[in-house]
Write an enzyme that holds these catalytic residues in place. Sequence first.
Site, PDB file in Angstrom:
ATOM      1  N   GLY A  80       0.776  -5.075   1.050  1.00  0.00           N
ATOM      2  CA  GLY A  80      -0.334  -5.155   0.111  1.00  0.00           C
ATOM      3  C   GLY A  80       0.078  -5.791  -1.211  1.00  0.00           C
ATOM      4  CB  ALA A 137      -0.875  -0.022   1.251  1.00  0.00           C
ATOM      5  CD  GLU A 162      -2.371  -7.599   2.785  1.00  0.00           C
ATOM      6  OE1 GLU A 162      -2.050  -6.432   2.527  1.00  0.00           O
ATOM      7  OE2 GLU A 162      -3.116  -7.912   3.725  1.00  0.00           O
ATOM      8  CD  GLU A 208       1.319  -5.584   5.605  1.00  0.00           C
ATOM      9  OE1 GLU A 208       2.182  -6.423   5.949  1.00  0.00           O
ATOM     10  OE2 GLU A 208       0.667  -5.694   4.565  1.00  0.00           O
TER      11      GLU A 208
END
Length: 719
Positions: free
Chosen positions: A100, A61, A103, A123
Amino acid sequence: MAAYKRVSESVALITLQNPPVNALSAAVRQGIVDTVERALSDPNVTAVVICGQNGVFCGGADIKEFGSNMSGPPLIPMIHAIESANKPVVAAIEGSALGGGLELALGCHYRIAHSKARLGLPEVSLGLLPAAGGSQRLPRLIGVPAALNLITTGRHVTAAEALQLGIVDQVTDHNTVDAAVKFALSVAGRSLDPRRISTYPCPQQPDLDALFEEVMQKVRRSARGAIAPIACVQAVRAAATLPYTQGMAREQELMATLFTSGQARALQYCFFAQRAVGRWRMPSGARWDTSKPRPVHKAAVIGLGTMGRGITVALAQTGLSVIAVETQEKQLMEAKQAVSGMLERGAKRRGVAPALDRIIYSQNIQAVADVDLVIEAVFEDVALKTKVFKQLSAVCKPGTLLCTNTSALDVDQLASETPNPELVVGMHFFAPAHVMKLLEVVYGPRSSPEAVATAMQLGKKMGKASVAVGNCRGFVGNRMLKPYVEQAFFLLEEGATPELVDRALEEFGFPMGVFTMSDLSGLDVGWRVRKGDGLVEPGGASGRSARVRQGRRYSPLGDLLCEHGRFGQKTCRGWYQYDKPGSRVARSDPWLHSFLEAYRAEHGLVARRIDHQEVLERCLYALINEGFHILDDGIAAGPEDIDVIYVSGYGWPRHRGGPMFYANMVGLAKVLERLEHYHQAHPDVPHLQPCSLLRRLVASGSPPIHRWGEVIKKLHSQL
Ligand SMILES: CCCCCCCCCCCCC[C@H](O)CC(=O)SCCNC(=O)CCNC(=O)[C@H](O)C(C)(C)COP(=O)(O)OP(=O)(O)OC[C@H]1O[C@@H](n2cnc3c(N)ncnc32)[C@H](O)[C@@H]1OP(=O)(O)O
């Protein structure tokens, strides 16, 4: 954004495009949503490959977006749409697939990685958890123990380990996108049901409760107050015990708490601060992007005591040829044995060959004639260091950079003893130098930008958090430590115990309190420095002068302990007692408590009740106040430099961002008010007098930390 292309006729290739790491910004997420839709609705497309531009799959992210109003398509439905697709989607992973990014790859039906790729869910190090389904899909894919390990530590794994764990389906040494396209064609038309990880049951694990209890305890011990590792365990527990949809709801709930927490802000600040210090600048205007480092292939270390040995190991492990010089034969042989041992142990841990043959040991300083850079690490004695610098200037080839590892002496003075002061900088390593992350690169007024650039680049190659700082007593780290330790001594005089002070600091998040740290590093170290400064009087002197030196309050407690032969762990006695020399188990010492009582009685001091809040405010705000002086003096270019130094080298809890970030979080007005309060109570302690920069910042409305520079600059422009 994301680019769309058809390759091999029926494969849609989607390329994430957001340099440098293809972070999942709003534009990238929108790009993925649009291109995936296009691929799925095109009847000529039988399979999809997702890759990243410029050899990086995706760094996760976009952390920069976290501070703003987040817009654009959310990650979770985007990944869910990929997983639900009726055509195979293959992730082609080169470079990094982190957070992310991984992910996203876990939402794909297959994952092909290049052998040099790194994967992980880091994270936790940003104060978050993998909240785009990572905490729910990874345990379903690789099992609870392995997922717990990856998610709670945030560690990156190699492609080989990812293959072994079952995170990726194939590893290639060749072109990853080509391999993924070929793979996609080979699986087109196959049923995708077995490939949707969210539908997997979590692999069964015996003694699940015991496992979670054990991991939770471990995490609580090492987290020292950080909340994200605990939330990570709770999220994986949800994966192990709840159906996917409920697990996702729990993941979101936990993320909502973390996302807005001060700890997440602090950790994300640390992430950017660590990168910002690489963009160093000097008061002269010289900067990282206009100063060219010199190549360093061969280096020398002079003096093979504890520091010199660690530096030798660090240089050799970085791949440099090293000449290690120690004039006494016996010490040279001992050092060789110790360095070889450290290299062998390090190599064993990392599964590589030890770099023993990169080092040449010599008793003769002439051996350094052709090196590119020398690091002097002889005893902290100005006459000795001056002599060494003079010898080096005569022996080394022209242009050799001369660095000193001094932690206390004046780098400018040493530079002035050489014909080429522009080639001299400090490289202040922290013990053990091959382990500790921090390196202060100390420039003087005559250090050339090229010399600073070279030392900074070498530090980076050595894997250090390298921070360029100006020359002053104690540089940045030790200069700020002085008022911190001084307050701790004063608190003992006023009624505290070492146990109380240490507990308050450890609960704040330091790995050890100031007195435990002092026992570990040796009380004699500070004693020697204070003696050099003319502060020590045998017996602690008597009468009023005992607690006043050079016109200010002084506590002779440390000196008195040294006079009793209590040097800390090495002598089994210091602020605590130890069962054997070097033991790490500090036990409360009744002798010390009686000694403190007698000391207070002798000096007419009445012990009062001191609480944790006072310990924290006095120790930490005195340290922070010195940080403001350092900024005001231009010794550190910005608050990030100070914070990186404290987080990387002084045990400041990362989830509190560093001392200057912490001051910003507490509120500058509050810090100022408390310093004024304590200074009023202790007018003879100059370190408690609020720095004028702090006052100016408060007067300017306490701007956020990234805007402090505007206030600091105002001062410089007025000079
Ligand atoms: C009311 C409240 C509601 C709450 C609900 C909120 C819901 C929000 C939904 C979020 C869903 C969560 C999704 C996900 O789980 C979260 C994440 O993915 S967090 C990000 C995880 N990723 C990382 O931690 C990786 C970070 N990056 C790195 O480790 C390294 O950069 C790298 C990728 C290994 C590359 O290393 P290097 O080659 O050495 O390069 P640099 O490190 O120097 O970086 C270069 C440059 O890029 C910038 N950068 C790197 N990563 C990111 C990133 N992820 N986002 C933004 N910028 C990034 C870095 O800062 C450098 O730039 P510079 O600072 O030098 O300008």
